[in-house]
Design an enzyme around this catalytic site. Structure first.
Site, PDB file in Angstrom:
ATOM      1  N   GLU A   9      40.133  44.463  49.881  1.00 55.52           N
ATOM      2  CA  GLU A   9      39.834  43.964  51.225  1.00 55.52           C
ATOM      3  C   GLU A   9      41.065  43.327  51.853  1.00 55.52           C
ATOM      4  O   GLU A   9      41.767  42.521  51.231  1.00 55.52           O
ATOM      5  CB  GLU A   9      38.704  42.939  51.181  1.00 55.52           C
ATOM      6  CG  GLU A   9      38.274  42.494  52.573  1.00 55.52           C
ATOM      7  CD  GLU A   9      37.426  41.235  52.568  1.00 55.52           C
ATOM      8  OE1 GLU A   9      36.817  40.938  53.615  1.00 55.52           O
ATOM      9  OE2 GLU A   9      37.397  40.553  51.537  1.00 55.52           O
ATOM     10  N   GLN A  68      32.498  52.322  50.126  1.00 53.23           N
ATOM     11  CA  GLN A  68      31.979  51.237  49.292  1.00 53.23           C
ATOM     12  C   GLN A  68      31.124  50.277  50.117  1.00 53.23           C
ATOM     13  O   GLN A  68      31.534  49.842  51.199  1.00 53.23           O
ATOM     14  CB  GLN A  68      33.101  50.450  48.639  1.00 53.23           C
ATOM     15  CG  GLN A  68      32.562  49.404  47.646  1.00 53.23           C
ATOM     16  CD  GLN A  68      33.650  48.612  46.964  1.00 53.23           C
ATOM     17  OE1 GLN A  68      34.128  47.630  47.509  1.00 53.23           O
ATOM     18  NE2 GLN A  68      34.035  49.025  45.753  1.00 53.23           N
ATOM     19  N   CYS A  98      33.762  41.930  43.566  1.00 59.10           N
ATOM     20  CA  CYS A  98      34.581  41.074  44.428  1.00 59.10           C
ATOM     21  C   CYS A  98      34.453  39.607  43.998  1.00 59.10           C
ATOM     22  O   CYS A  98      33.342  39.073  43.915  1.00 59.10           O
ATOM     23  CB  CYS A  98      34.165  41.217  45.882  1.00 59.10           C
ATOM     24  SG  CYS A  98      35.143  40.171  47.008  1.00 59.10           S
ATOM     25  N   ASN A 199      40.394  49.143  34.804  1.00 62.44           N
ATOM     26  CA  ASN A 199      41.044  48.573  35.985  1.00 62.44           C
ATOM     27  C   ASN A 199      41.534  47.172  35.653  1.00 62.44           C
ATOM     28  O   ASN A 199      40.848  46.418  34.971  1.00 62.44           O
ATOM     29  CB  ASN A 199      40.051  48.554  37.148  1.00 62.44           C
ATOM     30  CG  ASN A 199      40.588  47.838  38.385  1.00 62.44           C
ATOM     31  OD1 ASN A 199      39.944  46.928  38.895  1.00 62.44           O
ATOM     32  ND2 ASN A 199      41.741  48.224  38.871  1.00 62.44           N
ATOM     33  N   ASP A 201      45.584  44.884  35.812  1.00 64.28           N
ATOM     34  CA  ASP A 201      46.881  44.620  35.172  1.00 64.28           C
ATOM     35  C   ASP A 201      47.628  45.865  34.726  1.00 64.28           C
ATOM     36  O   ASP A 201      48.414  45.814  33.781  1.00 64.28           O
ATOM     37  CB  ASP A 201      46.717  43.670  33.985  1.00 64.28           C
ATOM     38  CG  ASP A 201      46.797  42.207  34.412  1.00 64.28           C
ATOM     39  OD1 ASP A 201      46.857  41.952  35.630  1.00 64.28           O
ATOM     40  OD2 ASP A 201      46.791  41.331  33.536  1.00 64.28           O
ATOM     41  N   GLY A 223      45.164  49.128  41.458  1.00 61.88           N
ATOM     42  CA  GLY A 223      45.080  48.297  42.652  1.00 61.88           C
ATOM     43  C   GLY A 223      46.432  47.742  43.015  1.00 61.88           C
ATOM     44  O   GLY A 223      47.285  48.443  43.568  1.00 61.88           O
TER      45      GLY A 223
END
Length: 324
Positions: A9, A68, A98, A199, A201, A223
């Site tokens: 976001e 999403q 989130c 997902n 690091d 990400g």
């Protein structure tokens, strides 16, 4: 192997999705979350956060994009998911990861990991509400403040019909503090029959290798690592295929930075466009020393024409950058 670009976001909007997927290596991407509360959202709201819906739900490079949704009302989420499918969404992804306080306070995101039964109800209702050919997927963390219910949450998602599960290998309370607990991705995969994506690091090629070794996950979602190193997905895809891929140089990255800036100039007001550029540059500093110098030069600048000159951008190119 599938490599996905994470929804982030306020950072990975359609402009950055365009730039990053254009570099290569990304198999699919996800929109920023679309918050659903108590009503059916208008088409304009979906198009604002997912303008790719007008172009076959693909970025300009042809990379598929998923929509999403975030919320806690199963029926309302199902209605909005069905509407999004009608607009062209090829996959509906549900956000249970989130960590933002404002989101959690309104019963969205990672706070729902305290209620596995609600996760099941949401996914099951959305699964019933969208066409059978359209997959429903989910992203979760390891829990709110503890991974004690991580396996229960994953089972709830899979049992309700989630076709894939992305696991950000930290709890909500851990936020983005290292390390990511990749070993839990392996534990999740042991208890669900659907693909589990690792997902968290994965900043470098070596991180990916260690993540695979520890998690056993073949599929990954990138990400912040991809935002900071735009060719990371391409490097990983090449390594998976047994090929070497030379890291992107600053001279190769600079045209992408200019294209990003031109799109930001077109889509955002002069008040906000400089902030978007600084936001990306701040993350690029992790991988490029040249980004440190450029960030220092524009850090206190808000004058768009001056930034044009610092980047070597011709503002007359703006009309050519328009996206339908």
């Amino acid at each position: 192997m599938q490599i996905a670009l994470a929804p982030m976001e306020g950072l990975v909007d359609e402009i950055l999705r365009d730039v990053l997927t254009g570099v290569g290596g990304v198999d699919w991407c996800v929109t920023e979350f679309i918050r659903v509360s108590d009503r059916l959202l208008p088409a304009s709201h979906f198009h604002k956060l997912a303008p790719e819906l007008r172009d076959g739900s693909r970025t300009p490079s042809g990379t598929p994009m998923r929509v999403q949704l975030l919320g806690s009302d199963p029926a309302c989420l199902a209605d909005n998911a069905a509407f999004a499918c009608g607009l062209g969404a090829p996959v509906i992804d549900l956000n249970f990861g989130c960590p933002a306080k404002t989101v959690n306070k309104s019963r969205g995101g990672a706070v729902l990991l305290r209620e596995p039964e609600l996760l099941h109800a949401i996914v099951a209702e959305v699964r019933r509400g969208v066409p059978a050919a359209i997959p429903v997927t989910a992203k979760m963390r390891l829990g709110f403040d503890s991974p004690d219910v991580a396996l229960d949450c994953a089972r709830a998602l899979a049992d309700a019909g989630a076709a894939q599960i992305v696991v950000h290998a930290r709890t909500k309370v851990q936020g983005y503090k290292p390390p990511a607990h990749w070993e839990w991705v392996a534990r999740v995969q042991e208890v669900v029959p659907v693909p589990v994506f690792a997902n968290g690091d994965i900043w470098t090629l070596e991180d990916w290798r260690r993540c695979r070794e520890i998690s056993g996950a073949r599929d990954i979602m990138l990400g912040r690592g991809l935002v900071s190193c735009p060719d990371l997905a391409r490097q990983i895809a090449a390594a998976e295929a047994g090929r070497a891929d030379e890291p992107m140089t600053w001279s190769e990255l600079l045209p992408l930075l200019r294209a990003f800036w031109l799109q930001a100039r077109r889509k955002l007001s002069p008040r906000y466009a400089p902030g978007r550029l600084k936001q990306w540059l701040a993350m690029l500093m992790r991988s490029y020393p040249e980004a440190v110098a450029l960030f220092g030069a524009i850090r206190r600048e808000s004058d768009c024409p001056l930034i044009d000159r610092l980047l070597g951008v011709d503002p007359m190119a703006l009309p050519a950058m328009r996206i339908a």
